[in-house]
Design an enzyme around this catalytic site. Structure first.
Site, PDB file in Angstrom:
ATOM      1  N   GLU A 160      -2.251   0.863 -11.637  1.00 40.58           N
ATOM      2  CA  GLU A 160      -0.928   0.989 -12.258  1.00 40.58           C
ATOM      3  C   GLU A 160      -0.078   2.010 -11.505  1.00 40.58           C
ATOM      4  O   GLU A 160       1.128   1.827 -11.318  1.00 40.58           O
ATOM      5  CB  GLU A 160      -1.063   1.374 -13.738  1.00 40.58           C
ATOM      6  N   GLU A 161      -0.719   3.097 -11.063  1.00 46.35           N
ATOM      7  CA  GLU A 161       0.005   4.104 -10.279  1.00 46.35           C
ATOM      8  C   GLU A 161       0.622   3.467  -9.035  1.00 46.35           C
ATOM      9  O   GLU A 161       1.777   3.718  -8.684  1.00 46.35           O
ATOM     10  CB  GLU A 161      -0.964   5.232  -9.871  1.00 46.35           C
ATOM     11  N   ARG A 162      -0.152   2.620  -8.380  1.00 38.49           N
ATOM     12  CA  ARG A 162       0.324   2.038  -7.117  1.00 38.49           C
ATOM     13  C   ARG A 162       1.400   0.985  -7.357  1.00 38.49           C
ATOM     14  O   ARG A 162       2.346   0.859  -6.563  1.00 38.49           O
ATOM     15  CB  ARG A 162      -0.882   1.486  -6.343  1.00 38.49           C
TER      16      ARG A 162
END
Ligand SMILES: Cc1cc2nc3c(=O)[nH]c(=O)nc-3n(C[C@H](O)[C@H](O)[C@H](O)COP(=O)(O)OP(=O)(O)OC[C@H]3O[C@@H](n4cnc5c(N)ncnc54)[C@H](O)[C@@H]3O)c2cc1C
Length: 300
Positions: A160-162
């Site tokens: 999700e961060e990426r």
């Protein structure tokens, strides 16, 4: 910088809590994060372990119902104002992908200290600092999900961060192109606006095309993610491409600003500095290429 601080809260430090945390834990920590009453950091990287996440040294030793945590986390965004750290620690000996847990550490716990903000090349509106844990006592119930699953949870959280990093880069890149169009339309050399040179038009058109291709990849990956698919490859590709493209766009645009592009106060200069992190933070380009190679079955 501002979007980085918000993104850490919404898409980097809290997805694992939302997905794997107990109801009790979510009520205590996720609810105030969603209402904006509490600030979260994600604390994974350490002075000796950034790319090699499994190599972290911070550990939590069980003592009754608690963990006693010792170690340090490096380059932690939001840390000077955080209420809670979503922290990856070793909670047992043994295989380094199976000995970790994600634990929420309140920043006001005795033994937690946060160093002064680090001086950075860019992202000056986002604070980054080192954290130290000195015999920090945290209840084991602050652990997210199962013990020993921390590495797996963090790898999922990274997806999700990426995706956030890739999605968040799109508008900024388009803004850089638009501001460059406006500047070069006004600025004249050799009796005509710089924008009237086909080489400039074609370069900007090509960059806009690349942004549109990245947007399609991001939308595709996010749609899969929302529907519960494993988007490891596409999220890694989107992160890789956005980091590289953001650097390319800011560098190419800056060129057309001439000397103004070298001045500190010019917006494109800030974009040039800020965009540099995209290929390093949240997993470097090389780490993304390693994941993609592994998924392709060609990693040595
Ligand atoms: C401004 C900023 C904010 C950050 N915020 C956070 C945060 O909130 N939370 C957090 O946990 N971390 C955060 N980080 C840390 C960031 O995720 C790490 O810096 C990043 O993962 C790279 O780790 P490293 O710096 O230790 O680089 P290293 O692991 O030392 O690697 C250095 C370089 O070597 C190359 N490299 C590494 N491995 C390989 C390989 N196998 N093959 C080829 N080349 C390789 C890459 O180019 C890499 O950039 C932040 C960093 C910065 C600068």
């Amino acid at each position: 910088g501002v979007s980085t601080g918000i993104g850490v809260q919404t898409d980097m430090a809290t997805p694992a809590l939302a997905r794997f945390g107990s109801d009790e834990l979510r009520n205590e920590f996720l609810v105030p994060a969603i209402t904006g009453d509490a600030v979260f950091s994600i604390a994974v990287s350490e002075p000796q372990a950034g790319s090699d996440v499994a190599g972290i040294q911070t550990n939590g030793v069980k003592d009754g119902d608690d963990y006693i945590i010792n170690g340090s986390k490096m380059w932690i965004t939001n840390s000077t104002q955080a209420d809670f750290f979503c922290t990856l620690i070793n909670t047992s000996e043994g295989q380094r992908h199976k000995n970790k847990s994600l634990v929420i550490i309140p920043s006001d716990t005795p033994g937690v200290s946060v160093d002064k903000p680090l001086k950075k090349l860019g992202l000056h509106s986002s604070d980054t600092a080192q954290i130290f844990f000195d015999n920090v006592r945290v209840p084991q119930r602050n652990r997210i999900g199962e013990e020993g699953m921390g590495f797996i949870y963090q790898m999922m959280q990274f997806q999700e961060e990426r995706l956030f990093a890739a999605a968040a880069s799109l508008k900024g890149m388009e803004h850089n192109i638009q501001s460059t169009i406006e500047y070069t339309r006004e600025r004249e050399t050799f009796g005509k606006p710089i924008l009237k040179n086909q080489v400039v038009q074609f370069r900007l058109a090509e960059l806009q095309t690349e942004i549109e291709a990245l947007r399609a990849l991001v939308y595709d990956a996010v749609e899969g993610y929302i529907h519960g698919k494993d988007v490891l490859t596409k999220a890694s590709m989107a992160k890789l491409k956005s980091g590289r493209l953001a650097r390319e766009v800011s560098d190419s645009c800056l060129q057309y600003w001439g000397g103004m592009g070298f001045m500190w106060e010019t917006g494109i200069t800030r974009a040039y500095r800020d965009s540099r992190l995209g290929s390093i933070g949240g997993g470097s380009d090389e780490v993304m290429l390693g994941i993609i190679s592994k998924q392709m079955g060609i990693l040595d």
